[in-house]
Write a protein that holds these residues in place. Structure first.
Motif, PDB file in Angstrom:
ATOM      1  N   TYR A 298     -51.035   8.088 -39.192  1.00 58.10           N
ATOM      2  CA  TYR A 298     -51.835   9.155 -39.828  1.00 58.10           C
ATOM      3  C   TYR A 298     -50.967  10.349 -40.205  1.00 58.10           C
ATOM      4  O   TYR A 298     -51.204  11.002 -41.228  1.00 58.10           O
ATOM      5  CB  TYR A 298     -53.058   9.552 -38.988  1.00 58.10           C
ATOM      6  CG  TYR A 298     -52.821  10.526 -37.863  1.00 58.10           C
ATOM      7  CD1 TYR A 298     -52.889  10.131 -36.532  1.00 58.10           C
ATOM      8  CD2 TYR A 298     -52.548  11.878 -38.114  1.00 58.10           C
ATOM      9  CE1 TYR A 298     -52.683  11.030 -35.493  1.00 58.10           C
ATOM     10  CE2 TYR A 298     -52.348  12.778 -37.095  1.00 58.10           C
ATOM     11  CZ  TYR A 298     -52.415  12.349 -35.788  1.00 58.10           C
ATOM     12  OH  TYR A 298     -52.213  13.249 -34.771  1.00 58.10           O
TER      13      TYR A 298
ATOM     14  N   GLY B 210     -32.312  15.914 -27.973  1.00 56.88           N
ATOM     15  CA  GLY B 210     -31.844  16.690 -26.827  1.00 56.88           C
ATOM     16  C   GLY B 210     -30.468  16.311 -26.313  1.00 56.88           C
ATOM     17  O   GLY B 210     -29.948  16.981 -25.425  1.00 56.88           O
TER      18      GLY B 210
ATOM     19  N   LYS C 257     -29.169  10.524 -27.679  1.00 57.14           N
ATOM     20  CA  LYS C 257     -30.462  10.469 -28.369  1.00 57.14           C
ATOM     21  C   LYS C 257     -30.267  10.638 -29.881  1.00 57.14           C
ATOM     22  O   LYS C 257     -30.953   9.995 -30.673  1.00 57.14           O
ATOM     23  CB  LYS C 257     -31.395  11.549 -27.827  1.00 57.14           C
ATOM     24  CG  LYS C 257     -31.940  11.261 -26.442  1.00 57.14           C
ATOM     25  CD  LYS C 257     -32.972  12.315 -26.044  1.00 57.14           C
ATOM     26  CE  LYS C 257     -33.602  11.966 -24.701  1.00 57.14           C
ATOM     27  NZ  LYS C 257     -34.735  12.843 -24.378  1.00 57.14           N
TER      28      LYS C 257
ATOM     29  N   TYR D 229     -30.791  20.164 -30.918  1.00 58.14           N
ATOM     30  CA  TYR D 229     -31.533  21.430 -30.928  1.00 58.14           C
ATOM     31  C   TYR D 229     -31.500  22.202 -29.616  1.00 58.14           C
ATOM     32  O   TYR D 229     -31.980  23.321 -29.562  1.00 58.14           O
ATOM     33  CB  TYR D 229     -32.958  21.263 -31.448  1.00 58.14           C
ATOM     34  CG  TYR D 229     -33.930  20.387 -30.665  1.00 58.14           C
ATOM     35  CD1 TYR D 229     -33.535  19.522 -29.654  1.00 58.14           C
ATOM     36  CD2 TYR D 229     -35.285  20.415 -30.980  1.00 58.14           C
ATOM     37  CE1 TYR D 229     -34.445  18.716 -28.987  1.00 58.14           C
ATOM     38  CE2 TYR D 229     -36.211  19.617 -30.317  1.00 58.14           C
ATOM     39  CZ  TYR D 229     -35.775  18.772 -29.312  1.00 58.14           C
ATOM     40  OH  TYR D 229     -36.686  17.977 -28.657  1.00 58.14           O
TER      41      TYR D 229
ATOM     42  N   GLY E 282     -43.817  17.658 -32.307  1.00 52.24           N
ATOM     43  CA  GLY E 282     -44.564  17.323 -31.097  1.00 52.24           C
ATOM     44  C   GLY E 282     -44.024  18.074 -29.887  1.00 52.24           C
ATOM     45  O   GLY E 282     -44.417  17.808 -28.765  1.00 52.24           O
TER      46      GLY E 282
ATOM     47  N   PHE F  57     -48.227  18.452 -33.720  1.00 55.39           N
ATOM     48  CA  PHE F  57     -49.076  17.390 -33.168  1.00 55.39           C
ATOM     49  C   PHE F  57     -48.928  17.209 -31.655  1.00 55.39           C
ATOM     50  O   PHE F  57     -49.492  16.280 -31.078  1.00 55.39           O
ATOM     51  CB  PHE F  57     -48.854  16.053 -33.908  1.00 55.39           C
ATOM     52  CG  PHE F  57     -47.490  15.446 -33.709  1.00 55.39           C
ATOM     53  CD1 PHE F  57     -46.413  15.862 -34.472  1.00 55.39           C
ATOM     54  CD2 PHE F  57     -47.286  14.458 -32.762  1.00 55.39           C
ATOM     55  CE1 PHE F  57     -45.144  15.313 -34.269  1.00 55.39           C
ATOM     56  CE2 PHE F  57     -46.023  13.896 -32.558  1.00 55.39           C
ATOM     57  CZ  PHE F  57     -44.955  14.335 -33.318  1.00 55.39           C
TER      58      PHE F  57
ATOM     59  N   LEU G  89     -55.175  12.120 -33.045  1.00 55.74           N
ATOM     60  CA  LEU G  89     -55.486  10.745 -33.448  1.00 55.74           C
ATOM     61  C   LEU G  89     -56.987  10.465 -33.451  1.00 55.74           C
ATOM     62  O   LEU G  89     -57.491   9.795 -34.355  1.00 55.74           O
ATOM     63  CB  LEU G  89     -54.766   9.770 -32.503  1.00 55.74           C
ATOM     64  CG  LEU G  89     -55.002   8.280 -32.715  1.00 55.74           C
ATOM     65  CD1 LEU G  89     -54.619   7.842 -34.123  1.00 55.74           C
ATOM     66  CD2 LEU G  89     -54.228   7.456 -31.678  1.00 55.74           C
TER      67      LEU G  89
ATOM     68  N   ARG H  63     -37.201  14.222 -19.670  1.00 54.39           N
ATOM     69  CA  ARG H  63     -36.536  13.946 -20.958  1.00 54.39           C
ATOM     70  C   ARG H  63     -35.510  12.826 -20.816  1.00 54.39           C
ATOM     71  O   ARG H  63     -34.537  12.775 -21.566  1.00 54.39           O
ATOM     72  CB  ARG H  63     -35.879  15.221 -21.516  1.00 54.39           C
ATOM     73  CG  ARG H  63     -36.838  16.380 -21.594  1.00 54.39           C
ATOM     74  CD  ARG H  63     -36.155  17.694 -21.879  1.00 54.39           C
ATOM     75  NE  ARG H  63     -35.866  17.873 -23.301  1.00 54.39           N
ATOM     76  CZ  ARG H  63     -35.733  19.053 -23.882  1.00 54.39           C
ATOM     77  NH1 ARG H  63     -35.880  20.157 -23.184  1.00 54.39           N
ATOM     78  NH2 ARG H  63     -35.445  19.140 -25.157  1.00 54.39           N
TER      79      ARG H  63
HETATM   80  P1  NDP Z   1     -41.710  11.445 -26.216  1.00 47.58           P
HETATM   81  O1  NDP Z   1     -41.205  10.104 -25.916  1.00 47.58           O
HETATM   82  O2  NDP Z   1     -41.404  12.047 -27.548  1.00 47.58           O
HETATM   83  O3  NDP Z   1     -41.238  12.404 -25.058  1.00 47.58           O
HETATM   84  C1  NDP Z   1     -41.229  13.786 -25.240  1.00 47.58           C
HETATM   85  C2  NDP Z   1     -39.880  14.295 -25.770  1.00 47.58           C
HETATM   86  O4  NDP Z   1     -40.055  15.653 -26.110  1.00 47.58           O
HETATM   87  C3  NDP Z   1     -38.767  14.272 -24.748  1.00 47.58           C
HETATM   88  O5  NDP Z   1     -38.110  13.042 -24.645  1.00 47.58           O
HETATM   89  C4  NDP Z   1     -37.869  15.358 -25.260  1.00 47.58           C
HETATM   90  O6  NDP Z   1     -36.945  14.833 -26.212  1.00 47.58           O
HETATM   91  C5  NDP Z   1     -38.824  16.302 -26.000  1.00 47.58           C
HETATM   92  N1  NDP Z   1     -38.993  17.570 -25.279  1.00 47.58           N
HETATM   93  C6  NDP Z   1     -38.697  18.793 -25.767  1.00 47.58           C
HETATM   94  N2  NDP Z   1     -38.933  19.730 -24.867  1.00 47.58           N
HETATM   95  C7  NDP Z   1     -39.368  19.113 -23.763  1.00 47.58           C
HETATM   96  C8  NDP Z   1     -39.754  19.577 -22.478  1.00 47.58           C
HETATM   97  N3  NDP Z   1     -39.720  20.880 -22.138  1.00 47.58           N
HETATM   98  N4  NDP Z   1     -40.168  18.675 -21.564  1.00 47.58           N
HETATM   99  C9  NDP Z   1     -40.207  17.380 -21.860  1.00 47.58           C
HETATM  100  N5  NDP Z   1     -39.853  16.881 -23.073  1.00 47.58           N
HETATM  101  C10 NDP Z   1     -39.425  17.736 -24.029  1.00 47.58           C
HETATM  102  O7  NDP Z   1     -43.301  11.457 -25.991  1.00 47.58           O
HETATM  103  P2  NDP Z   1     -44.437  10.748 -26.873  1.00 47.58           P
HETATM  104  O8  NDP Z   1     -43.825   9.955 -27.959  1.00 47.58           O
HETATM  105  O9  NDP Z   1     -45.393  10.120 -25.946  1.00 47.58           O
HETATM  106  O10 NDP Z   1     -45.192  12.000 -27.523  1.00 47.58           O
HETATM  107  C11 NDP Z   1     -44.505  12.899 -28.385  1.00 47.58           C
HETATM  108  C12 NDP Z   1     -45.417  14.068 -28.708  1.00 47.58           C
HETATM  109  O11 NDP Z   1     -46.477  13.602 -29.526  1.00 47.58           O
HETATM  110  C13 NDP Z   1     -46.071  14.711 -27.473  1.00 47.58           C
HETATM  111  O12 NDP Z   1     -46.133  16.095 -27.663  1.00 47.58           O
HETATM  112  C14 NDP Z   1     -47.469  14.124 -27.496  1.00 47.58           C
HETATM  113  O13 NDP Z   1     -48.400  14.914 -26.863  1.00 47.58           O
HETATM  114  C15 NDP Z   1     -47.705  14.054 -29.003  1.00 47.58           C
HETATM  115  N6  NDP Z   1     -48.744  13.130 -29.418  1.00 47.58           N
HETATM  116  C16 NDP Z   1     -49.776  13.617 -30.167  1.00 47.58           C
HETATM  117  C17 NDP Z   1     -50.741  12.809 -30.671  1.00 47.58           C
HETATM  118  C18 NDP Z   1     -51.780  13.378 -31.563  1.00 47.58           C
HETATM  119  O14 NDP Z   1     -52.594  12.635 -32.126  1.00 47.58           O
HETATM  120  N7  NDP Z   1     -51.801  14.667 -31.778  1.00 47.58           N
HETATM  121  C19 NDP Z   1     -50.776  11.391 -30.324  1.00 47.58           C
HETATM  122  C20 NDP Z   1     -49.605  10.922 -29.604  1.00 47.58           C
HETATM  123  C21 NDP Z   1     -48.635  11.788 -29.152  1.00 47.58           C
HETATM  124  P3  NDP Z   1     -35.500  15.564 -26.382  1.00 47.58           P
HETATM  125  O15 NDP Z   1     -34.790  15.393 -25.076  1.00 47.58           O
HETATM  126  O16 NDP Z   1     -34.860  14.835 -27.495  1.00 47.58           O
HETATM  127  O17 NDP Z   1     -35.779  16.986 -26.689  1.00 47.58           O
END
Ligand code: NDP
Length: 327
Positions: free
Chosen positions: A131, A174, A178, A193, A217, A239, A268, A317
């Motif tokens: 979406y 991060g 990655k 970032y 996200g 999102f 969603l 993370r």
């Molecule tokens: P991810 O696998 O993307 O995990 C979250 C990632 O966010 C981490 O790996 C990290 O990546 C990054 N991050 C940045 N800051 C932080 C922090 N302070 N603590 C933890 N992680 C952080 O998760 P998902 O794929 O399950 O979900 C991604 C996003 O999408 C979430 O926000 C989720 O709520 C959202 N979502 C929304 C939906 C909607 O319909 N609105 C539906 C599904 C998911 P890095 O180390 O690279 O920074």
């Protein structure tokens, strides 16, 4: 006897408790499924901590995404029969279980081209990507797209699918590892970032032209700098809130000041709101996965009873791509 991971109170990963549960026979319009794989999502942590309230109160079985086999059907169910391979990604909870009852209208049948682990790793995350890039903002050839947390579950699917649609993708990540993974999954450029000024980097990469859309996200940590990555009249898609919720006293004025920007905070459930919408979104997803254009990287697998460990890793993370729990 069925078993599930439940929370009786909100808190850290230690509130996740593996225990036996009693399941009623499937009711009107419901299907009983035996899970083969269950998807872990960041949203599960929001329910666990209490950021999002438990829809039916506590105790709650977490988990909105899974795959399995139909073992029984309730009255009025005609589309499914015992033995069908199915998956879902839009239920409010119930997923962290060996077996569950679920409304038939939330299920889709799996094609032979999609295995169970991939299905459990993609139904919520992949439908979200669907979406975001096919409906919220229609990504096409020539678009410049910024994807935050590009190596995450939703992130890696977004990168691959945007690339498949002909866009140029900038992904933030991060860590170096990655960033490499994001590149291997379609990101043309990556930005670390946590150490680099990502808005300045986007300016450099695009030679000042900036992006048509930002998929964010991450939330608090990337706001409002994400708005500085957009062209005038660009689209900010917020999102999720992996780093915390965005709190700003005057977002509307910011949108004006940063160039007549658009902003939306989609979920969603509002896109897959009807059986028809869910069916057509799932078909689109299965088509890109079935054709190999988008691969679902299931990079971590845990036993269902070890869900607490999986939560701790996701929040630290330490995960990339999708994580699944095996009952
Ligand atoms: P991810 O696998 O993307 O995990 C979250 C990632 O966010 C981490 O790996 C990290 O990546 C990054 N991050 C940045 N800051 C932080 C922090 N302070 N603590 C933890 N992680 C952080 O998760 P998902 O794929 O399950 O979900 C991604 C996003 O999408 C979430 O926000 C989720 O709520 C959202 N979502 C929304 C939906 C909607 O319909 N609105 C539906 C599904 C998911 P890095 O180390 O690279 O920074």
């Amino acid at each position: 006897m069925a078993a599930a991971v439940r929370i009786h109170k909100t808190g850290g990963p230690d509130v996740l408790t593996y225990e036996e549960i009693q399941l009623k026979d499937p009711g009107q319009g419901e299907v009983r499924i035996k899970h083969t794989a269950i998807g872990l999502n960041f949203i599960d942590t929001y329910f666990r901590t209490g950021l999002y309230p438990a829809p039916g109160g506590l105790p709650m079985i977490l988990g909105n995404e899974g795959a399995g086999v139909v073992v029984a059907t309730g009255p009025g169910v005609t589309e499914f029969k015992a033995g069908d391979r199915v998956a879902y990604g839009t239920t409010p909870g119930g997923g962290y279980s060996t077996e569950r009852n679920i409304p038939a209208e939330k299920l889709v049948k799996l094609t032979d081209k999609v295995d169970d682990k991939s299905a459990a790793g993609m139904m919520l995350k992949g439908l979200t990507a669907q979406y975001l890039l096919r409906q919220t903002f229609k990504v096409t050839k020539g678009h410049m797209v910024l994807v935050h947390a590009a190596a995450g579950g939703v992130g890696l699917i977004l990168c691959q699918w945007c690339k498949h649609l002909g866009a140029t993708v900038i992904g933030t990540a991060g860590s170096e590892d990655k960033a490499k993974l994001a590149k291997a999954n379609g990101a043309d450029h990556t930005i670390l970032y946590r150490s680099e000024d990502f808005a300045a980097k986007v300016g450099e990469i695009t030679k000042g032209a900036k992006c048509d859309v930002v998929y964010d996200g991450v939330g608090k940590a990337t706001f409002p700098a994400s708005l500085d990555c957009l062209k005038p009249r660009g689209m900010f898609v917020s999102f999720g809130n992996a780093s915390g919720s965005i709190e700003h006293p005057n977002v509307i004025q910011l949108l004006q000041g940063k160039g007549s920007l658009y902003a939306t905070r989609p979920t969603l459930v509002n896109y897959a709101a009807t059986k028809e919408a869910l069916g057509s979104m799932a078909k689109d997803l299965m088509d890109v996965v079935g054709s190999g254009a988008v691969k679902i990287p299931v990079n971590h697998t845990y036993a269902l009873k070890d869900a607490a460990k999986a939560h701790a890793e996701l929040e630290s993370r330490n995960t990339t791509g999708s994580t699944v729990l095996i009952p």
